[in-house]
Design an enzyme around this catalytic site. Structure first.
Site, PDB file in Angstrom:
ATOM      1  N   HIS A   1       3.550  12.720   0.694  1.00 10.53           N
ATOM      2  CA  HIS A   1       3.794  11.397   1.336  1.00 10.53           C
ATOM      3  C   HIS A   1       5.545  11.624   1.993  1.00 10.53           C
ATOM      4  CE1 HIS A   1       5.872  10.599  -3.043  1.00 10.53           C
ATOM      5  NE2 HIS A   1       6.349  10.372  -2.290  1.00 10.53           N
TER       6      HIS A   1
ATOM      7  N   ASP B   1      -1.374  15.420  -3.662  1.00  4.69           N
ATOM      8  CA  ASP B   1       0.424  14.595  -2.979  1.00  4.69           C
ATOM      9  C   ASP B   1       1.215  15.807  -3.258  1.00  4.69           C
ATOM     10  OD1 ASP B   1       2.053  13.793  -2.316  1.00  4.69           O
ATOM     11  OD2 ASP B   1       1.923  11.398  -3.000  1.00  4.69           O
TER      12      ASP B   1
ATOM     13  N   SER C   1      10.356  11.857  -5.889  1.00  8.16           N
ATOM     14  CA  SER C   1       9.278  12.338  -5.140  1.00  8.16           C
ATOM     15  C   SER C   1       9.375  13.326  -4.929  1.00  8.16           C
ATOM     16  CB  SER C   1       8.751  11.411  -3.314  1.00  8.16           C
ATOM     17  OG  SER C   1       8.545  10.396  -4.654  1.00  8.16           O
TER      18      SER C   1
END
Length: 711
Positions: free
Chosen positions: A84, A220, A646
């Site tokens: 992402h 991810d 992230s």
């Protein structure tokens, strides 16, 4: 000498760090006391984690694209980050004919790697404390403007002193609500190329349904490579550039782990508000965030209605939609979590304790009215806070407002230029700018977005805080206003550039809307500047007093996109009756069997490639299986992180990569305001699953040859 002293102090106290709450600056870890991290599993010295003069872990950690984290995993500039985090770049490199977002992509040799336009990574070179230097020039009697001006002057001087004539990017940031100051020296690399990404059905498996939820089964991750010039220095993209040889890259562990095992995360957490008062939290969850949620949902609905009709639009708006959807669910979950966990009540207890201390005769003059002033600020500016949230979503999601204002200003400059050569060069610049702005632009979508966002703003913002200009327009006519504007599309903007007309520009209704709103926004900001200055001062004094009133407590600084380290362990969450754990009994990991169990053929969120299903059924896990026999996908730890983390590496006690942090859990979405010790967890994608997807699923095993694998 000062740096050596700080390092020695840091080393002497580092091994006594309490391994729990807090995102710690490297130089602030020395303030902690408590449990010995070595007993918890840390095998590294402080010098191996953070060093100015020698290779250390910090040299493998980069800020990725300004809003995420990544880690170097090879001696040839290879890096891992979240899918992402790379999503926007992957989408930008995709077309309906070569849809890397949907189908995945892997470069089988370096010449096939795709330059990611506009993407850069940032390495931290060093940091230092300038608190004493700046605070020596400040006092509590000066005005807010005097304070701002002195700080700004010192910032400029510090940046100039350390930039080495532009070689480095230097930033100075305040911490602890403006009570301390540190500067950071960075080096930015701007040639970054996409090496590989799993298909969306793996990288975004679970979609919005599983976002912020546990159990997760998401691959991810994405893979990029950093390039430099022949001497290893930052350079713009060139086919002559070579892979960067980083000072350090992370070994990747294939070893099993279990609950209680040591884990640490390094990265660039975005922003927390752990010292926000109960008044600020009340404003946030009862006024501000509801506005954010409502506006985000409206924007998502507009985008999706057009994305579902056209694959090109779906790719072009994929990143924007994903970002809005992520924060939409986060803000909604934060409201629920704060109310459920009694966050406001906990803050009120802390404030009662503070006020007792502040009311003592020796503290009264400086601290006695601080909380009352903060309470009054939120009461006075409540409507403005709501306006800011609706305005933020309106300006972020409606491109026409910013495009009209920006290009309108450029057109005026162009028409006013009298030098022929300069005018020709300016025309080329504006033409290129138009191409970039409208490259992946859907006019019909944007016309609908403008109508929707302005209508919502008008419906929800109270008159005393609203833009007067927006109050005069009919939102339902704005679609036609945009459609008939100079700025309607790249074609109309270029047509005007080729045949400029001042009268036409000055009467353009979209430009009038944009400039009218911008003027109102500035006036509104100016109206509240005195309130904001007073609040900033009160907030600074509140934290200063909070620290003095709790002398035995160590306070960590709020996150502000600077590099941090957080210590913790592999952890479990209490099992919930409303969740399906797909056969996993020990609730700290998920496996590929659970991923396949969620599979729904053709579903936008839960579809899977047939090859993954076949490999899972054949138990073809290779060297990436856990010692217990399963192929891990995601796992939990109790590290303290937030947005910006992230893509951060989660490492074992040897500094070996065991996974990539990518999410938090819904039970603790109030975590940016208060650390929920029982509930707050980090969700990570297991490094073994990352390598399995690269090698067994994608056939890109050649990349593993440049990595350091620890078996």
């Amino acid at each position: 000498m000062k740096r050596i002293f700080l390092l020695l102090t840091f080393m002497m106290s580092f091994l006594q760090v309490k391994a729990d709450e807090g995102m710690w600056l490297m130089m602030l870890v020395k303030r902690l006391n408590g449990q010995d991290l070595q007993k918890k599993g840390l095998k590294l010295t402080p010098e191996e984690i953070y060093s100015v003069n020698n290779s250390s872990l910090k040299d493998a950690i980069v800020q990725f694209g300004g809003g995420c984290t990544a880690e170097m995993v090879s001696k040839e500039g290879l890096l891992f980050t979240n899918h992402h985090c790379g999503y926007g770049n992957i989408a930008a490199l995709s077309t309906p004919e070569r849809d890397h977002l949907t189908n995945g992509f892997w470069a089988m040799k370096k010449s096939e790697e795709l330059p990611a336009k506009g993407l850069s990574v940032r390495f931290l070179v060093r940091m230092d404390d300038v608190t004493q230097r700046i605070n020596a020039k400040l006092n509590n009697t000066m005005s807010a403007k005097e304070r701002r001006d002195i700080i700004a002057e010192e910032y400029k001087a510090i940046e100039k002193e350390n930039s080495e004539n532009g070689k480095y990017v230097v930033t100075v940031r305040d911490f602890y609500n403006g009570n301390e100051f540190y500067y950071f020296v960075y080096q930015d690399y701007k040639d970054v190329r996409l090496v590989g990404t799993p298909p969306n059905s793996i990288g975004k498996f679970g979609g919005d349904t599983d976002n912020w939820e546990w159990p997760r089964h998401t691959g991810d991750f994405s893979v990029f490579r950093v390039y430099a010039d022949q001497n290893g220095n930052p350079a713009e993209y060139s086919p002559n550039n070579v892979p960067l040889k980083p000072k350090h890259h992370l070994p990747i562990s294939l070893k099993s782990f279990k609950p209680g095992d040591f884990a640490m995360i390094m990265g660039y957490p975005g922003r927390t508000n752990r010292y926000l008062t109960s008044y600020g939290i009340d404003q946030m969850v009862n006024k501000d965030y509801p506005g954010w949620v409502a506006a985000s949902k409206s924007a998502m609905d507009v985008m999706k209605s057009y994305m579902d009709q056209d694959q090109a639009t779906k790719l072009n708006y994929a990143s924007q939609y994903a970002s809005v959807a992520n924060y939409w669910k986060n803000r909604a979950g934060t409201i629920e979590s704060v109310n459920k966990n009694g966050t406001i009540q906990d803050k009120q207890k802390l404030e009662e304790s503070f006020q007792k201390w502040a009311s003592k005769p020796e503290n009264q003059e400086l601290y006695g009215n601080v909380l009352a002033d903060i309470k009054n600020y939120y009461r006075t500016t409540s409507a403005r806070g709501v306006e800011r949230n609706y305005a933020a979503q309106m300006t972020r999601n409606s491109k026409y407002l910013s495009y009209a204002a920006g290009l309108g200003s450029m057109f005026k400059t162009y028409m006013a230029e009298t030098d022929a050569a300069k005018k020709a060069e300016l025309k080329k610049t504006i033409s290129s700018r138009i191409d970039a702005m409208y490259e992946k632009f859907n006019p019909a979508l944007e016309q609908e977005m403008l109508k929707t966002m302005v209508q919502l703003y008008r419906d929800k913002v109270r008159n005393e805080a609203a833009s007067p200009y927006l109050q005069t327009v009919n939102p339902q006519l704005l679609g036609d206003v945009a459609k008939n504007s100079i700025f309607a599309s790249a074609a109309t903007a270029k047509a005007f550039l080729n045949n400029p007309d001042a009268a036409k520009l000055n009467t353009d209704a979209l430009l009038k809307l944009a400039t009218g709103y911008n003027a109102d926004a500035k006036a509104l900001s100016d109206k509240y500047v005195a309130y904001d200055d007073q609040f900033s001062n009160s907030n600074r004094l509140y934290f200063d007093g909070l620290r003095k009133s709790h002398p035995n407590q160590e306070f960590y600084p709020d996150a502000n996109s600077t590099m941090r380290v957080t210590f913790g362990k592999i952890a479990t969450l209490p099992v919930r009756a409303d969740r399906d754990y797909h056969g996993v009994k020990n609730n700290f990991y998920t496996d590929i069997d659970g991923m396949v169990a969620k599979y729904k053929k053709g579903d936008e969120e839960f579809d899977l490639p047939q090859r993954l299903i076949d490999l899972a059924k054949a138990r073809d896990y290779g060297q990436y299986a856990d010692a217990a026999g399963y192929l891990p996908v995601n796992f939990l730890s109790d590290n303290d992180i937030t947005g910006g983390n992230s893509g951060s590496p989660i490492m074992n006690g040897n500094g070996e990569l065991i996974g990539l942090a990518f999410d938090g859990n819904s039970e603790a979405l109030s975590g940016d305001i208060v650390f929920e010790e029982e509930w707050q967890k980090t969700i990570n994608v297991d490094a073994r699953f990352v390598l399995w997807v690269i090698d067994k699923f994608s056939g890109a095993g050649h990349l593993l040859n440049e990595m350091t694998l620890v078996k």
